[in-house]
Write a protein that holds these residues in place. Structure first.
Motif: not given
Lengths: 315, 312
Positions: A135-141
């Motif tokens: 979820a963190f990575v997706l939100v970062a992208g």
């Protein structure tokens, strides 16, 4: 053959009740939270976004029943409006999961073969990230805002629902009624969504309520880190983060939204547990039957103890 | 057995390859231009932008950038951070110890408190202790780790100031005190879960017929519980515990932020908020690899303990 006890054991007329005392309390709390958030504009004493620096950090007063925050916004109103954001967010996450996970699990279980192994590998990839990392990575992208956080968390929960739906469908697929539907030339779509899905609902719904609790917690976590709901929007997670900086001035700023989150999630968990017990036939027992079971258990223990006192069996 | 380990290892390598592509592409679809993150939004001249692009390998095509990133990682070079203008590997190396120690202390709490309590409440089922433990674990499961952290902070600054609530010490020994509260906050949710699982597994075993036989044979209660029931309940408890332990990595992000610790969790949170993509992609991949390695070890241990698994 059917003695008095045997009739008690049969499932007929032995449906038990969903409304045990813990579940009633949980439902009452949920109803109160839902009422406060739904009618927030009507019952809030103030505008949740109106700043008034003259009352910043003030304690409870007539105008502000729970006091005001660092820029003088009314805490009670913000809690009401925050409940809206938090509950809406949780439900939206669960809806995303349902929209992706259920068709995926259905297709995997129904068709099997290549579709199945493709989607299951996809689930494995999602599960290879520890807890919220994906979820963190997706939100970062995608960008840090509430809708992306909802989408990201929805995706994180997909494997749970998809795997459950898959295993349920695999059982249903081999039942005679599906064969009958096939012989009547019903389309796969119709068999899957009109006939198989209703037979799986009871198991899926327990998982969904459980996910709702986790979704609320995780969205609060994302907002706390600044990846979800952005200030100044009222949200329990975001309010906790704001309140964290002023723990020494007024600990209520962080404590109140935190307690609201715990109350909401505990109630959801108790409700989900009650629902599971009610829908799981093995757990479904009348209070009188439970009393009978307890009595038998006591008798059994007594007999075992007596045997032990006699010096144990030879075997 | 060797075949099983080889198969699982190859599966893991494949997953890591797919995950690395996934992370790389997700981080690239971002609407923020990397140059803006490097210059922190300040306007820059054409030459500066060109120089920066060259310095950070941004002037090449996407597949080339990906291959560069992966092959550099094999050489221990994780790229260069946008916000610190330093090598990512050295930033991670400095911060790794704090997170590892935090996880270690949480693991100790989980193994030495949650499991014994779960067994105790199962062997004294429906007693006051059991009911208290059940309610406590329900509340702990429903409390976000950062809120547990804030509560602990308040409690230990206002009521009973024995533990520091902020920052870290200088070496391992002094860190134990600094990390006491963060590790409790991090472990709380997992402790509650593992206590519940231990309890339900033990209850299941204790109601089995062989326990009745053992009791009827005249064995003492501790012998029945710890010698007979525990052995059979151990495998599922071990599996879940080890999975939860590897899950601590994700939870450390929030706890480190609450207690302002300089670990890799707070580094990840900061990097996401500052769009520092080299740190995000390398750190995430590193965390995934650690997580998968833990899972692999668990799977192998599980196969060692239970022959049915590897025969499948």
């Amino acid at each position: 053959m059917f003695g008095k006890r045997e009739i008690n054991l049969s499932t007929k007329g032995n449906t038990g009740t969903l409304f045990t005392i813990p579940v009633i309390v949980a439902l009452a709390i949920l109803a109160a939270i839902a009422f406060c958030s739904m009618f927030a504009p009507l019952i809030s004493p103030c505008d949740p976004y109106e700043q008034d620096l003259s009352v910043a950090f003030s304690g409870p007063s007539a105008g502000h029943p729970l006091g005001a925050d660092s820029v003088g916004r009314d805490i009670l109103s913000r809690l009401f409006y925050g409940g809206r954001t938090t509950i809406f967010g949780g439900i939206a996450i669960v809806l995303v999961t349902i929209a992706i996970g259920i068709p995926m699990g259905l297709a995997c279980g129904y068709y099997g073969g290549k579709i199945d192994s493709f989607f299951m590998r996809l689930c494995d990839i999602i599960l290879s990230f520890p807890s919220l990392l994906l979820a963190f990575v997706l939100v970062a992208g995608l960008g840090r805002n509430m809708s992306n956080a909802i989408l990201a968390l929805g995706i994180v929960y997909v494997p749970g629902i998809a795997r459950l739906m898959r295993s349920l469908t695999m059982v249903e697929r081999n039942k005679p009624y599906v064969e009958a539907l096939h012989s009547m030339c019903y389309s796969d779509w119709r068999i899957m969504f009109i006939h198989i899905v209703p037979n799986c609902v009871s198991s899926v719904i327990v998982q969904i309520t459980l996910n709702l609790g986790y979704a609320v917690l995780d969205l609060a976590g994302m907002s706390f880190l600044g990846f979800g709901v952005r200030p100044p929007t009222a949200d329990w997670g975001a309010m906790l983060n704001e309140g964290r900086s002023y723990l020494m001035q007024n600990p209520l700023l962080a404590l109140l939204p935190g307690l609201c989150i715990i109350l909401l999630v505990v109630s959801i968990n108790i409700f989900s547990d009650g629902l599971y017990r009610y829908l799981e036939p093995k757990q479904r027992k009348l209070p009188s039957f439970r009393a009978y079971e307890r009595a038998m258990e006591k008798k059994r223990k007594k007999a075992t103890k007596l045997q032990a006192e006699k010096g144990g069996c030879e075997a | 057995m060797g075949k099983y380990i080889l198969k699982r290892t190859l599966q893991m390598l494949f997953t890591i390859a797919v995950v690395s592509v996934l992370i790389f592409s997700v981080v690239r679809i971002t609407p923020t231009d990397p140059i803006t993150s490097i210059t922190r939004g300040k306007p820059a001249s054409e030459e500066t932008i060109a120089a920066l692009k060259k310095e950070y390998n941004l002037d090449q095509s996407m597949p080339v950038q990906y291959i560069n990133w992966v092959s550099d990682m094999f050489h221990g070079d994780f790229g260069k951070s946008y916000q610190y203008r330093e090598s990512v590997a050295s930033i991670i190396a400095v911060r790794m110890m704090t997170t590892l120690q935090l996880m270690l202390q949480s693991a100790v709490l989980i193994v030495f408190i949650a499991i014994p309590f779960g067994m105790l409440s199962a062997s004294k089922m429906n007693s006051l202790l059991d009911q208290t433990a059940t309610v406590t674990s329900l509340v702990l499961v429903s409390s976000p780790s950062f809120f547990t952290g804030i509560l602990l902070m308040l409690l230990f600054t206002m009521v009973w100031p024995v533990f520091p609530t902020f920052g870290t010490g200088t070496d391992f020994i002094s860190n134990i005190r600094y990390l006491a509260l963060p590790s409790i906050a991090l472990a709380a949710v997992h402790m509650a879960l593992i206590m519940r699982i231990t309890r339900s597994n033990m209850v299941e075993q204790l109601s089995a017929n062989y326990i009745q036989t053992a009791t009827a044979k005249g064995l003492s209660r501790p012998e029945v519980v710890y010698k007979h029931a525990l052995k059979n309940a151990a495998i599922p408890i071990l599996t879940v515990t080890s999975l939860e332990l590897s899950g601590l990595l994700g939870g450390s992000v929030m706890v480190e932020k609450v207690f302002s610790l300089n670990g890799i969790g707070s580094l990840l949170a900061d990097s996401i908020n500052k769009s520092d993509y080299p740190v995000i992609q390398s750190l995430t991949l590193l965390m995934v690899i650690i997580f998968l390695l833990c899972n692999l070890i668990v799977d192998i241990l599980y196969a060692v303990l239970d022959p049915r698994i590897r025969l499948k």
